[in-house]
Scaffold this motif. Sequence first.
Motif, short mmCIF file in Angstrom:
data_model
loop_
_atom_site.label_atom_id
_atom_site.label_comp_id
_atom_site.label_asym_id
_atom_site.label_seq_id
_atom_site.Cartn_x
_atom_site.Cartn_y
_atom_site.Cartn_z
N ILE A 34 -6.93 -7.11 -7.62
CA ILE A 34 -6.43 -8.29 -6.88
C ILE A 34 -7.45 -8.75 -5.86
O ILE A 34 -7.72 -9.95 -5.72
CB ILE A 34 -5.09 -7.95 -6.20
N GLN A 35 -8.04 -7.80 -5.11
CA GLN A 35 -9.03 -8.16 -4.10
C GLN A 35 -10.24 -8.84 -4.73
O GLN A 35 -10.77 -9.82 -4.22
CB GLN A 35 -9.47 -6.91 -3.34
N CYS A 36 -10.65 -8.31 -5.88
CA CYS A 36 -11.79 -8.90 -6.59
C CYS A 36 -11.45 -10.33 -7.04
O CYS A 36 -12.28 -11.24 -6.95
CB CYS A 36 -12.17 -8.03 -7.78
N ALA A 37 -10.21 -10.54 -7.52
CA ALA A 37 -9.78 -11.87 -7.96
C ALA A 37 -9.74 -12.84 -6.78
O ALA A 37 -10.12 -14.02 -6.91
CB ALA A 37 -8.41 -11.77 -8.62
N ILE A 38 -9.26 -12.39 -5.63
CA ILE A 38 -9.22 -13.24 -4.43
C ILE A 38 -10.62 -13.68 -4.06
O ILE A 38 -10.87 -14.85 -3.73
CB ILE A 38 -8.56 -12.49 -3.26
N THR A 39 -11.57 -12.75 -4.10
CA THR A 39 -12.95 -13.05 -3.73
C THR A 39 -13.58 -14.06 -4.67
O THR A 39 -14.26 -15.00 -4.23
CB THR A 39 -13.78 -11.75 -3.72
N GLN A 40 -13.32 -13.90 -5.98
CA GLN A 40 -13.99 -14.75 -6.97
C GLN A 40 -13.29 -16.09 -7.18
O GLN A 40 -13.94 -17.09 -7.48
CB GLN A 40 -14.08 -14.00 -8.31
N ARG A 86 -10.83 -17.75 -4.99
CA ARG A 86 -10.03 -17.94 -3.78
C ARG A 86 -9.26 -19.26 -3.81
O ARG A 86 -8.10 -19.31 -3.36
CB ARG A 86 -10.94 -17.87 -2.55
N GLN A 87 -9.83 -20.32 -4.33
CA GLN A 87 -9.16 -21.63 -4.30
C GLN A 87 -7.97 -21.69 -5.25
O GLN A 87 -7.06 -22.51 -5.07
CB GLN A 87 -10.16 -22.73 -4.67
N ASP A 88 -7.94 -20.84 -6.27
CA ASP A 88 -6.89 -20.91 -7.29
C ASP A 88 -5.97 -19.69 -7.28
O ASP A 88 -5.06 -19.60 -8.09
CB ASP A 88 -7.51 -21.06 -8.68
N ILE A 89 -6.19 -18.76 -6.36
CA ILE A 89 -5.45 -17.51 -6.41
C ILE A 89 -3.97 -17.72 -6.08
O ILE A 89 -3.09 -17.05 -6.65
CB ILE A 89 -6.08 -16.45 -5.47
N ASP A 90 -3.66 -18.65 -5.16
CA ASP A 90 -2.25 -18.88 -4.79
C ASP A 90 -1.48 -19.54 -5.92
O ASP A 90 -0.31 -19.23 -6.17
CB ASP A 90 -2.18 -19.72 -3.51
N GLU A 91 -2.13 -20.45 -6.62
CA GLU A 91 -1.49 -21.09 -7.76
C GLU A 91 -1.25 -20.07 -8.87
O GLU A 91 -0.20 -20.08 -9.52
CB GLU A 91 -2.38 -22.23 -8.28
N ALA A 92 -2.21 -19.18 -9.07
CA ALA A 92 -2.05 -18.11 -10.07
C ALA A 92 -0.92 -17.17 -9.69
O ALA A 92 -0.14 -16.71 -10.54
CB ALA A 92 -3.35 -17.33 -10.21
N LEU A 93 -0.79 -16.88 -8.39
CA LEU A 93 0.30 -16.02 -7.91
C LEU A 93 1.65 -16.64 -8.22
O LEU A 93 2.59 -15.95 -8.67
CB LEU A 93 0.15 -15.78 -6.41
N ALA A 94 1.78 -17.95 -8.01
CA ALA A 94 3.05 -18.63 -8.29
C ALA A 94 3.41 -18.55 -9.76
O ALA A 94 4.58 -18.34 -10.11
CB ALA A 94 2.94 -20.10 -7.84
N VAL A 95 2.43 -18.69 -10.64
CA VAL A 95 2.69 -18.58 -12.08
C VAL A 95 3.14 -17.17 -12.44
O VAL A 95 4.08 -16.97 -13.22
CB VAL A 95 1.43 -18.97 -12.88
#
Length: 518
Positions: A437-443, A445-454
């Motif tokens: 998850i931390q690696c995904a946030i770093t790479q 960051r602009q789309d991580i919240d939208e991905a979380l919602a999905v």
Amino acid sequence: MEKLLLFVEIQQLKKQGFKVAAIAKKLEISRNTVYKYLDMSLEEASEWITSLGSRRKKLDPYHNQILSWLKEHPDLSSAQVEDWLKERFPTLDVGGSTVRSYVSEMRDIYHIPKVIRVRTHEAVEELPMGQQVQVDWGEITIKNSENKDVKLYFITFVLSHSRYKYVEWLDRPFTTRDTIRCHEKAFQFFGGIPEEIVYDQDHLITVSENAGDIILTSEFQAYKQERGFRIYLCRKADPQSKGKVENVVKFVKKNFAKNRVYANLEAWNEKCLAWLERTGNFNVHHTTKKRPVEVHALEKQHLKPVSSLLSFENTLVTRITRTVHKDNVIKYKSNRYSLPLGTYRPRGDNTVYVETQEEELIIRREPHGEVLARHPLCHGKGELIKNRQHTRDRSKGIHAYKETVIRQFKDQEKAEQFIHEVGIRYPRYIRDQLQVIQCAITQYRQDIDEALAVCIKDQLWSANDLRDIAQHFTRLKETKTSKPNSIQEPKNINPAIKATAATREMDDYIKILGGASS
């Protein structure tokens, strides 16, 4: 004379009050031998011993040869003695019971005890013809002609119905490419491909546990799709799931390889094939009470035919590869380059692909896959080139690590729910999941919240899913930027699910619009 002295000694010990088990242990003979001598009188023992001297047994011409084997290898089994005799004397026609009784008598006469090992077996239902092959690997250390230790590795295949076997040896550990090649030779040997193949979670087949999501290695996945067989992976420490091939591994070690002198790999494999024809596939199986070679003649008609060429073999390109070490670094031109924590997979495939572009070193998991790391190329020697993002989170404990990750999301309530669900499903891999998850946030960051919602909407409770969806959204935006006139992709669609839009009848549309059908 030796047997008569043994008779007298047994009778004396019995008179002194020794029990049968104690006599057998003291004289290093079997209890059956003690019973046999105790049931005889002195006259009967003398007559019996005299008759033995005048009676010639079928294996007497090979007496000295067998004795030398037993003295050199006291743990030699009668089954292995039988195989060695047939190997050296092809015209010898002798049954297994004859060899067993002869070897047993020689052990008693020359006081060569054999260590008895108890084996546990479990009865299972027989599978239909052509359904399953079980595969396993083994290794053994033997002596060569110079009396030096040599370590050999082998792979075994066995058809579950007929117990027909194939074995191949290497003088080095197997690679995935070796494994695929041996599969092809086994299929040619069997005359076809089964519906299912059973394996351990071996690093040649699987890419470790991937934080709980088990996947196959890329090469073997391509091979499996090409050949079209199913795979069944046993759980760890569960030998009962593939008991047939476990027994074959022991059989190969104890009956073929044990105490045999190694000359070279080619001759060793030739001898093993001859052993399969002579013993491994010819002898009557103890469970089925049939010869594997005879049952295989029927079973191979139920196997899928083998094509002569694999198409994916021609598409694989040789590239520069490196092995990831347990401290998550690779070595390239006398320097060490860091990779994200968790890249190293215990007992997994730790091969990565390396390429250089100008003054940059690029490391990927697959030849054209996602970039794991980028580093400036170092021209010195002995240097450690490390990316700060590849360091371990220094927060104390899992709880603090969770809070650190949650704070990086805009909607921390959803993030907490997601990580809570991940922890329930991957309790043993929670730190690995948090690192993903931390690696995904770093790479991303602009789309991580939208991905979380999905992920929450579609109940995808895995860090790997979160990362993949965030990566998908990033690529979509890159595509839209490069092609502004292209048709816009719909948002908030889970890329892991391929759905087909439902079509309505014309009457339905008329009703929705408030009209009436004619």
